[in-house]
Write an enzyme that holds these catalytic residues in place. Structure first.
Site, PDB file in Angstrom:
ATOM      1  N   THR A  61       0.845  -1.179   0.000  1.00 17.97           N
ATOM      2  CA  THR A  61       0.000   0.000   0.000  1.00 17.97           C
ATOM      3  C   THR A  61       0.886   1.236   0.000  1.00 17.97           C
ATOM      4  OG1 THR A  61      -1.896   1.050   1.084  1.00 17.97           O
ATOM      5  CG2 THR A  61      -0.241   0.042   2.533  1.00 17.97           C
ATOM      6  N   LYS A  65       3.870   1.401  -3.813  1.00 17.97           N
ATOM      7  CA  LYS A  65       3.404   0.616  -4.960  1.00 17.97           C
ATOM      8  C   LYS A  65       4.317   0.765  -6.182  1.00 17.97           C
ATOM      9  CE  LYS A  65      -1.494   0.382  -3.738  1.00 17.97           C
ATOM     10  NZ  LYS A  65      -2.881   0.604  -4.208  1.00 17.97           N
ATOM     11  N   ALA A 126      -6.395  11.453 -12.538  1.00 23.81           N
ATOM     12  CA  ALA A 126      -5.465  10.822 -13.480  1.00 23.81           C
ATOM     13  C   ALA A 126      -4.206  10.358 -12.763  1.00 23.81           C
ATOM     14  CB  ALA A 126      -5.115  11.796 -14.606  1.00 23.81           C
ATOM     15  N   GLY A 127      -4.307  10.148 -11.463  1.00 18.89           N
ATOM     16  CA  GLY A 127      -3.177   9.664 -10.691  1.00 18.89           C
ATOM     17  C   GLY A 127      -3.116   8.144 -10.673  1.00 18.89           C
ATOM     18  N   ARG A 150      -7.696  17.809 -12.956  1.00 18.72           N
ATOM     19  CA  ARG A 150      -7.384  19.235 -12.799  1.00 18.72           C
ATOM     20  C   ARG A 150      -6.291  19.649 -13.787  1.00 18.72           C
ATOM     21  NH1 ARG A 150      -5.909  20.538  -6.884  1.00 18.72           N
ATOM     22  NH2 ARG A 150      -4.206  19.138  -7.455  1.00 18.72           N
ATOM     23  N   THR A 151      -5.233  18.801 -13.890  1.00 21.56           N
ATOM     24  CA  THR A 151      -4.184  19.025 -14.883  1.00 21.56           C
ATOM     25  C   THR A 151      -4.503  18.168 -16.101  1.00 21.56           C
ATOM     26  OG1 THR A 151      -2.580  19.342 -13.089  1.00 21.56           O
ATOM     27  CG2 THR A 151      -1.692  18.979 -15.306  1.00 21.56           C
ATOM     28  N   VAL A 152      -4.994  18.796 -17.154  1.00 21.48           N
ATOM     29  CA  VAL A 152      -5.497  18.050 -18.310  1.00 21.48           C
ATOM     30  C   VAL A 152      -4.398  17.217 -18.961  1.00 21.48           C
ATOM     31  CG1 VAL A 152      -6.679  18.238 -20.527  1.00 21.48           C
ATOM     32  CG2 VAL A 152      -7.229  19.838 -18.695  1.00 21.48           C
ATOM     33  N   GLY A 239     -15.931   2.786  -1.642  1.00 24.02           N
ATOM     34  CA  GLY A 239     -14.831   1.916  -2.026  1.00 24.02           C
ATOM     35  C   GLY A 239     -14.545   0.736  -1.124  1.00 24.02           C
TER      36      GLY A 239
END
Length: 274
Positions: A61, A65, A126-127, A150-152, A239
């Site tokens: 975890t 990773k 996108a992380g 947020r960051t395209v 989740g």
């Protein structure tokens, strides 16, 4: 008795030992599974020491990773694409790396009778969390997956990576630029709920039939799921099922038997409401 670990920092909050102990009881497997705190600069040495002691496998975890990916001698395709490993197996002096997070997510959605085939899916973030679930989602044959971030440029990089493999149904945009047509499924893969925030997406991308999934879980509605409720949808999933589902996949890799997730989920829900 075979020994397994979950390595992380922090690790005190981990529910993995309870989950795997319950899996072992329900499948008549004898094993010892413990959580172990690893110093930030000692991950590789800790894993190697565990292998030397006869360890059979480990879950990984945060924040290790990516380091687990580098440590593995062999990687599954989904681990390579995720850029991260959450499951290590130690066989014949070799380290095998896999990523079961995406499978845990997909199986939890299917368990809730969510139809993913030909669905329009909005993936927020996108992380690493988002990256790890894209391939399993694509394997369900959705009509499209829109990755909003947020960051395209980060979202665009993910689209390019998977487009190079022949997947043409991915697109990227900023949170504010999400298509105003309602999606079938919205998945929050950001960490915003942990800080009490939600991504700034337009309300028009959700309607009463939209399934909203937050990878974060809590005893009460997360901020993202609370927002979804305010938009009129009742199809809310957190989740916790993904957590148990990815653990079940790890357990199956190690032991060759697939445990049932529902009894463990019920136990965890009860614990969380006490």
């Amino acid at each position: 008795m075979d020994n397994y670990r979950v390595f992380g920092n922090p690790i005190k909050q981990s529910r993995s030992p309870f989950i795997h102990q319950q899996f072992a009881l329900s499948t008549n497997q004898e094993l010892d599974y413990q959580a172990q705190l690893v110093e930030l600069d000692q991950f590789a040495s800790t894993v190697k020491e565990f292998i030397a002691q006869g360890g059979k496998g480990a879950n990984i975890t945060v924040p290790f990773k990516e380091q687990a990916l580098e440590l593995a001698d062999h990687l599954t395709e989904r681990a390579k694409l995720a850029g991260a490993v959450n499951t290590l197996s130690f066989i014949d002096d070799k380290v095998y790396g896999d990523n079961t997070d995406g499978l845990g997510l997909v199986q939890d959605l299917l368990r809730h009778q969510v139809s993913l085939k030909q669905a329009r899916i909005l993936l927020l973030g996108a992380g690493g969390a988002a990256k790890g679930v894209i391939l399993p989602l694509l394997e369900q044959q959705p009509t499209e997956i829109v990755i909003a971030n947020r960051t395209v440029s980060k979202a665009e990089q993910l689209c390019q990576q998977f487009s190079a493999l022949g997947h043409s149904n991915l697109s990227a945009c900023g949170f504010n630029d999400v298509n105003e047509q309602a999606f079938d499924v919205i998945i929050n893969a950001t960490s915003a709920s942990l800080s009490g925030n939600i991504p700034s997406i337009p309300n028009s991308c959700i309607d009463a039939n939209t399934v909203c999934y937050d990878m974060v879980y809590a005893s009460e509605l997360t901020p993202f799921l609370q927002w979804a409720t305010e938009q009129g949808t009742e199809k809310l999933i957190d989740g916790l099922g993904m957590l148990v589902g990815q653990a079940a996949e790890s357990f199956s890799i190690w032991r060759g038997v697939k445990p049932q997730v529902e009894p463990v989920l019920e136990d965890l829900r009860t614990q969380m409401t006490k």
